[in-house]
Design a protein around this motif. Structure first.
Motif, PDB file in Angstrom:
ATOM      1  N   PHE A 152       0.812  -1.216   0.000  1.00 38.67           N
ATOM      2  CA  PHE A 152       0.000   0.000   0.000  1.00 38.67           C
ATOM      3  C   PHE A 152       0.847   1.269   0.000  1.00 38.67           C
ATOM      4  CE2 PHE A 152      -1.207   3.267   3.129  1.00 38.67           C
ATOM      5  CZ  PHE A 152      -2.143   3.953   2.378  1.00 38.67           C
ATOM      6  N   HIS A 153       2.050   1.206   0.569  1.00 36.13           N
ATOM      7  CA  HIS A 153       2.825   2.438   0.754  1.00 36.13           C
ATOM      8  C   HIS A 153       3.262   3.063  -0.566  1.00 36.13           C
ATOM      9  CE1 HIS A 153       2.883   2.431   5.126  1.00 36.13           C
ATOM     10  NE2 HIS A 153       2.901   1.123   5.030  1.00 36.13           N
ATOM     11  N   GLY A 154       3.091   2.369  -1.671  1.00 33.10           N
ATOM     12  CA  GLY A 154       3.318   2.993  -2.966  1.00 33.10           C
ATOM     13  C   GLY A 154       2.120   3.794  -3.445  1.00 33.10           C
ATOM     14  N   TYR A 155       1.003   3.666  -2.744  1.00 29.13           N
ATOM     15  CA  TYR A 155      -0.222   4.328  -3.186  1.00 29.13           C
ATOM     16  C   TYR A 155      -0.126   5.844  -3.069  1.00 29.13           C
ATOM     17  CZ  TYR A 155      -5.235   5.194  -3.761  1.00 29.13           C
ATOM     18  OH  TYR A 155      -6.452   5.624  -4.216  1.00 29.13           O
ATOM     19  N   GLY A 156       0.509   6.317  -2.008  1.00 26.62           N
ATOM     20  CA  GLY A 156       0.587   7.762  -1.803  1.00 26.62           C
ATOM     21  C   GLY A 156       1.534   8.462  -2.750  1.00 26.62           C
ATOM     22  N   GLU A 157       2.369   7.699  -3.468  1.00 24.94           N
ATOM     23  CA  GLU A 157       3.338   8.316  -4.372  1.00 24.94           C
ATOM     24  C   GLU A 157       2.703   8.735  -5.697  1.00 24.94           C
ATOM     25  OE1 GLU A 157       6.362   5.400  -4.744  1.00 24.94           O
ATOM     26  OE2 GLU A 157       6.920   5.448  -2.622  1.00 24.94           O
ATOM     27  N   GLY A 158       1.516   8.300  -5.921  1.00 27.46           N
ATOM     28  CA  GLY A 158       0.804   8.639  -7.160  1.00 27.46           C
ATOM     29  C   GLY A 158      -0.438   7.784  -7.231  1.00 27.46           C
ATOM     30  N   ARG A 159      -1.475   8.309  -7.777  1.00 29.35           N
ATOM     31  CA  ARG A 159      -2.741   7.581  -7.801  1.00 29.35           C
ATOM     32  C   ARG A 159      -2.585   6.288  -8.606  1.00 29.35           C
ATOM     33  NH1 ARG A 159      -7.928   8.861  -6.621  1.00 29.35           N
ATOM     34  NH2 ARG A 159      -9.611   7.909  -7.845  1.00 29.35           N
ATOM     35  N   ASN A 164       4.133  11.432  14.292  1.00 28.22           N
ATOM     36  CA  ASN A 164       3.860  12.630  13.500  1.00 28.22           C
ATOM     37  C   ASN A 164       2.382  12.615  13.100  1.00 28.22           C
ATOM     38  OD1 ASN A 164       3.508  14.379  11.207  1.00 28.22           O
ATOM     39  ND2 ASN A 164       5.725  14.434  10.968  1.00 28.22           N
ATOM     40  N   LYS A 165       1.604  13.484  13.718  1.00 28.31           N
ATOM     41  CA  LYS A 165       0.154  13.442  13.519  1.00 28.31           C
ATOM     42  C   LYS A 165      -0.230  13.730  12.071  1.00 28.31           C
ATOM     43  CE  LYS A 165      -1.101  14.573  18.286  1.00 28.31           C
ATOM     44  NZ  LYS A 165      -1.836  15.513  19.181  1.00 28.31           N
ATOM     45  N   ARG A 166       0.491  14.636  11.428  1.00 27.98           N
ATOM     46  CA  ARG A 166       0.169  14.949  10.026  1.00 27.98           C
ATOM     47  C   ARG A 166       0.422  13.745   9.138  1.00 27.98           C
ATOM     48  NH1 ARG A 166       2.408  21.076   8.706  1.00 27.98           N
ATOM     49  NH2 ARG A 166       0.995  22.195  10.135  1.00 27.98           N
ATOM     50  N   ARG A 167       1.561  13.082   9.350  1.00 31.26           N
ATOM     51  CA  ARG A 167       1.871  11.912   8.520  1.00 31.26           C
ATOM     52  C   ARG A 167       0.869  10.792   8.791  1.00 31.26           C
ATOM     53  NH1 ARG A 167       5.284   7.255   8.511  1.00 31.26           N
ATOM     54  NH2 ARG A 167       5.983   6.821   6.383  1.00 31.26           N
ATOM     55  N   ALA A 168       0.518  10.592  10.051  1.00 32.90           N
ATOM     56  CA  ALA A 168      -0.453   9.558  10.381  1.00 32.90           C
ATOM     57  C   ALA A 168      -1.796   9.840   9.720  1.00 32.90           C
ATOM     58  CB  ALA A 168      -0.620   9.451  11.898  1.00 32.90           C
ATOM     59  N   ALA A 169      -2.219  11.102   9.767  1.00 28.95           N
ATOM     60  CA  ALA A 169      -3.490  11.473   9.146  1.00 28.95           C
ATOM     61  C   ALA A 169      -3.438  11.275   7.635  1.00 28.95           C
ATOM     62  CB  ALA A 169      -3.836  12.921   9.481  1.00 28.95           C
ATOM     63  N   ARG A 170      -2.283  11.607   7.027  1.00 30.85           N
ATOM     64  CA  ARG A 170      -2.145  11.440   5.584  1.00 30.85           C
ATOM     65  C   ARG A 170      -2.209   9.958   5.183  1.00 30.85           C
ATOM     66  NH1 ARG A 170       2.234  13.817   5.193  1.00 30.85           N
ATOM     67  NH2 ARG A 170       3.710  12.107   4.897  1.00 30.85           N
ATOM     68  N   LEU A 171      -1.538   9.106   5.951  1.00 27.86           N
ATOM     69  CA  LEU A 171      -1.562   7.673   5.651  1.00 27.86           C
ATOM     70  C   LEU A 171      -2.975   7.109   5.754  1.00 27.86           C
ATOM     71  CD1 LEU A 171       1.680   6.492   7.498  1.00 27.86           C
ATOM     72  CD2 LEU A 171       1.252   6.414   5.032  1.00 27.86           C
ATOM     73  N   GLN A 172      -3.675   7.505   6.814  1.00 27.98           N
ATOM     74  CA  GLN A 172      -5.041   6.993   6.986  1.00 27.98           C
ATOM     75  C   GLN A 172      -5.957   7.531   5.890  1.00 27.98           C
ATOM     76  OE1 GLN A 172      -5.739   4.612   8.894  1.00 27.98           O
ATOM     77  NE2 GLN A 172      -4.048   4.600  10.353  1.00 27.98           N
ATOM     78  N   ALA A 173      -5.761   8.783   5.486  1.00 29.90           N
ATOM     79  CA  ALA A 173      -6.580   9.355   4.404  1.00 29.90           C
ATOM     80  C   ALA A 173      -6.298   8.647   3.085  1.00 29.90           C
ATOM     81  CB  ALA A 173      -6.298  10.856   4.279  1.00 29.90           C
ATOM     82  N   ASN A 174      -5.028   8.337   2.837  1.00 29.07           N
ATOM     83  CA  ASN A 174      -4.685   7.601   1.624  1.00 29.07           C
ATOM     84  C   ASN A 174      -5.340   6.224   1.603  1.00 29.07           C
ATOM     85  OD1 ASN A 174      -3.123   9.642   0.553  1.00 29.07           O
ATOM     86  ND2 ASN A 174      -1.176   8.807   1.294  1.00 29.07           N
TER      87      ASN A 174
END
Length: 484
Positions: A360-367, A399-409
């Motif tokens: 999954f961690h490749g998902y945030g690098e591009g749709r 890091n709350k911002r990074r955690a929020a970004r991962l969950q949003a992704n």
């Protein structure tokens, strides 16, 4: 059941026991009558007394008696709804009565050869000898059944201080722990299991014995080890049990890969403590369970990063990398679980989750394209819901911002999956032409070429989505001509 000592905590424990045992008063009174009328004594014992005091007693009840097996069987034959004698050589009869499952065992006074964990079964003559041979003092309490008393319960017997240990939430052995664990090394793993199930800690002398005697676990069959590990992971707090195993060295014998995640971290190459991270992921995965304890998910959460020690590299810029640790970790998981003789399905499921947890961690690098989403779902197969939980649990950043970004992704990915599933059957991505039609269209007999054609059409299906029949035929013929 008369009060053995005073104090508010004791009163609360006894009140909980009265409530728990009150639900079984009919069977307790009737069973007591069967044995006392025949001139025998019988006691509720062990884990049943412990769980009654903790207010967590279920329908499985354990008893011990002075009656020998050959005496018990005719006594119970006319009273029980069902009778099982598979454990009779160990002095145990199983009884079904009014929805309760009872296990009644003759007093035991076994001796051990200290080579295997199999005792020389010897029947005892008194309750005291039976209690002192048990694993922990909290499991060495008994209540005499007395049909003349309210609820069928008579004297509470606690010769080894089990109630005090229960109050203190401490595991201690009736005899010296070295003697107890030499008799049966499996008891050391039970300490970890009770830490996970009941939230108990071990006494200092028990901890010392666990540390010194861990190698004796090699006497235990892997099937019995796996059973205890499963019970530990299914406990209310499996992290407590796992950590006790790792800290005392038990884990080094039965799950060395977990303890190996405690990698040294120096000031120049900072990264997360992989071991503590894995325990956090296990806790967070448990929080995401929706239908009770999920053994596959819990195993995957614990083992998902075991490939990191073998793949750690110190990079020139001072960073640390763990390239392909999911691939290595999946292989290590498969090897360990096979060694513990888990079922093929269990091995496949846990190792596949370990293998997929990082994708999954490749998902945030591009749709992702629709093709990538299809492959994610197809590779997960029936494990998809568990993979969702594992990936979400794997976010332990502060890091709350990074955690929020991962969950949003991941929210976005799940939404994409739902959208595609509404248009096509993602749970069963198959070629648009089956094997029989492939053979007809190509004029070939069954053989490897059919499988190759089928796999090609499946890849096309994953890339492009569902095809019409004509499109599928055209693609098949195009591929076949290329192959020829």
């Amino acid at each position: 059941m008369p009060e053995p000592s005073s104090g508010q905590d004791v009163a609360e424990l006894l009140a909980a026991a009265q409530v728990s045992l009150g639900r079984h008063h009919k069977v307790l009174q009737a069973l007591g009558r069967v044995f006392t009328d025949a001139g025998h004594s019988i006691y509720l014992v062990g884990g049943s007394v412990r769980d009654a005091l903790l207010g967590r007693l279920d329908t499985d009840l354990d008893f011990t008696t002075d009656a020998r097996p050959e005496q018990m069987k005719p006594l119970l034959a006319g009273w029980a709804d069902a009778l099982w004698d598979t454990g009779i050589e160990f002095g145990t009869l199983g009884v079904g009565k009014d929805g309760d499952r009872l296990e009644i065992t003759t007093f035991r006074a076994d001796s051990y050869d200290h080579v295997t964990r199999h005792p020389e079964v010897r029947f005892g003559d008194n309750l005291a000898d039976d209690l002192v041979r048990r694993d922990f003092t909290v499991n060495a309490m008994a209540v005499r059944l007395d049909p003349e008393q309210p609820g069928g319960l008579g004297e509470f017997l606690d010769p080894l201080g089990g109630l005090a240990a229960l109050q203190a939430r401490t595991l201690d052995t009736p005899a010296e722990p070295e003697v107890s664990f030499t008799d049966d090394p499996l008891r050391m793993l039970r300490a970890a299991r009770f830490a996970a199930q009941l939230g108990f800690t071990v006494s200092p002398r028990v901890r010392q014995a666990l540390t010194e005697m861990a190698p004796q676990l090699s006497r235990i069959s892997v099937e019995r080890v796996a059973a205890e590990l499963d019970k530990t992971l299914l406990g209310a707090d499996p992290v407590a049990g796992v950590d006790l195993m790792v800290q005392t060295g038990l884990g080094g014998i039965v799950l060395p890969e977990v303890g190996a995640m405690r990698m040294a971290i120096d000031e120049h190459h900072q990264h997360k403590d992989v071991y503590q991270h894995s325990l956090t992921v296990l806790r967070q995965a448990i929080d995401l369970e929706t239908d009770g304890p999920d053994l596959v998910l819990r195993w995957a959460a614990l083992l998902h990063d075991i490939g990191k020690p073998a793949t750690r590299r110190h990079e020139p810029d001072g960073g640390v990398s763990f390239h392909h640790h999911e691939v290595v970790g999946a292989k290590m998981t498969r090897k360990r679980m096979r060694a513990l003789k888990y079922s093929k399905q269990m091995v496949d499921d846990v190792s596949q989750l370990v293998y997929l947890h990082l994708r999954f961690h490749g998902y945030g690098e591009g749709r992702w394209t629709d093709s990538a989403v299809r492959r994610y779902v197809t590779d997960a197969g029936p494990l998809l819901s568990r993979l969702h939980k594992l990936v979400r649990a794997d976010c332990t950043t502060r890091n709350k911002r990074r955690a929020a970004r991962l969950q949003a992704n991941y929210d976005d990915l799940e939404h994409r999956i739902a959208e595609l599933a509404a248009k096509e059957d993602l749970a069963r991505v198959r070629p648009d032409i089956d094997g029989n039609e492939i053979m007809t269209l190509l004029g070939i007999p069954p053989g490897p070429a059919v499988g190759q054609a089928w796999n090609h059409l499946k890849e096309v299906r994953l890339d492009r989505g569902p095809l019409s029949h004509d499109e599928a035929v055209e693609e098949l013929l195009r591929w076949w001509n290329e192959q020829r």
